[in-house]
Structures are given as C-alpha cells and as structure tokens.
Design a protein around this motif. Sequence first.
Motif, PDB file in Angstrom:
ATOM      1  N   ARG A  73       0.845  -1.207   0.000  1.00  0.00           N
ATOM      2  CA  ARG A  73       0.000   0.000   0.000  1.00  0.00           C
ATOM      3  C   ARG A  73       0.879   1.256   0.000  1.00  0.00           C
ATOM      4  NH1 ARG A  73      -2.889  -1.458   3.964  1.00  0.00           N
ATOM      5  NH2 ARG A  73      -4.718  -2.120   2.827  1.00  0.00           N
ATOM      6  N   ARG A  76       2.797   1.668  -3.413  1.00  0.00           N
ATOM      7  CA  ARG A  76       1.888   2.095  -4.490  1.00  0.00           C
ATOM      8  C   ARG A  76       1.445   3.544  -4.336  1.00  0.00           C
ATOM      9  NH1 ARG A  76       4.003  -0.797  -7.490  1.00  0.00           N
ATOM     10  NH2 ARG A  76       3.195  -2.781  -8.214  1.00  0.00           N
ATOM     11  N   GLU A 100      -6.846  -8.909  -2.100  1.00  0.00           N
ATOM     12  CA  GLU A 100      -6.359  -7.634  -1.573  1.00  0.00           C
ATOM     13  C   GLU A 100      -5.032  -7.226  -2.218  1.00  0.00           C
ATOM     14  OE1 GLU A 100      -5.898  -5.032   2.483  1.00  0.00           O
ATOM     15  OE2 GLU A 100      -6.566  -7.114   2.637  1.00  0.00           O
ATOM     16  N   LEU A 104      -4.540  -3.799  -4.364  1.00  0.00           N
ATOM     17  CA  LEU A 104      -3.549  -2.788  -3.975  1.00  0.00           C
ATOM     18  C   LEU A 104      -2.498  -2.557  -5.058  1.00  0.00           C
ATOM     19  CD1 LEU A 104      -3.009  -3.752  -0.230  1.00  0.00           C
ATOM     20  CD2 LEU A 104      -4.137  -1.693  -1.123  1.00  0.00           C
TER      21      LEU A 104
END
Length: 142
Positions: A73, A76, A100, A104
């Motif tokens: 996270r 990114r 997930e 992400l």
Amino acid sequence: MTSPILLIEDNPMDVDLTRRAFIRHNLNNPLQVARDGQEALDFIEKWETGEAIPVVILLDLKLPKVSGLEVLRVIRAHPDFGTIAVVILTSSAEDRDIHEAYSLGANSYIVKPVDFDKFIEVARQIELYWTVLNIAGPPRHG
C-alpha cells in the motif's frame, strides 16, 4: 550497473532458497533483502537519497512489524516509486490475500513452493518474465 531485486522476506531459509535459485539461473541483478516490513519501508528513504531503485520487489505478505499488504500500500501510494513491479511471493493461498494484493496493485501473486526444484522453477519464471517478456516503462527519475 544492473538494477537490484529487493526481496522482502523474514524466513532465513526462504532468503537462502531465493539466493541459491537466482545463482543457479545466473541472475545478474544484486539481491537486496529486507527481513521485516519496517526494514522494507526504510528502503524508500534510501531510494529518495539516490540508492538504486529495484527492478522488481519480491514481497512476502506475512511479515513482522509491518504487514506485506501495508508495505505494498505504501509503495503504491509513493509518487516516485509507485510503479516499481511488485511480485507477491508468499505461502498464503487465501483468496482474501490474493484479492487484496491485486486490489492494492500487485503485478503478480506467486504461492511459494516448498520443494527446492519447484522454487528453482519459480525463480526461472521470474527471471524470464522480468528480463525477457516484460516491457519496461519509461525510466524513473529520483
């Protein structure tokens, strides 16, 4: 100079397997290792001060201190490093983790094989993909 590969992995045996697999396939990229999620995030500061940016990040999800999903996270969301290729290399085959990770922005999700020969094959596939099949984006400045 060849760009490094960053391996974010807390299991010393998996770090060793990865090193041996890359050596076996004569991968020329230096292998950098972060042994927990916080150490992985510390690399962002190093990249901001001019240290070589990795061509690909191999990221385990189950890490001490900061989870692999949180590391993904943060990477990114970074304006300069958000486009680094991130391959999830983990023991988790849970649908929730896979979903997930891709939501992400993971580029690929690979479940770690337990057998060394299969691990060698995974390393070969990573090498093939990132050195032959992948079309690099524009150069990053930073």
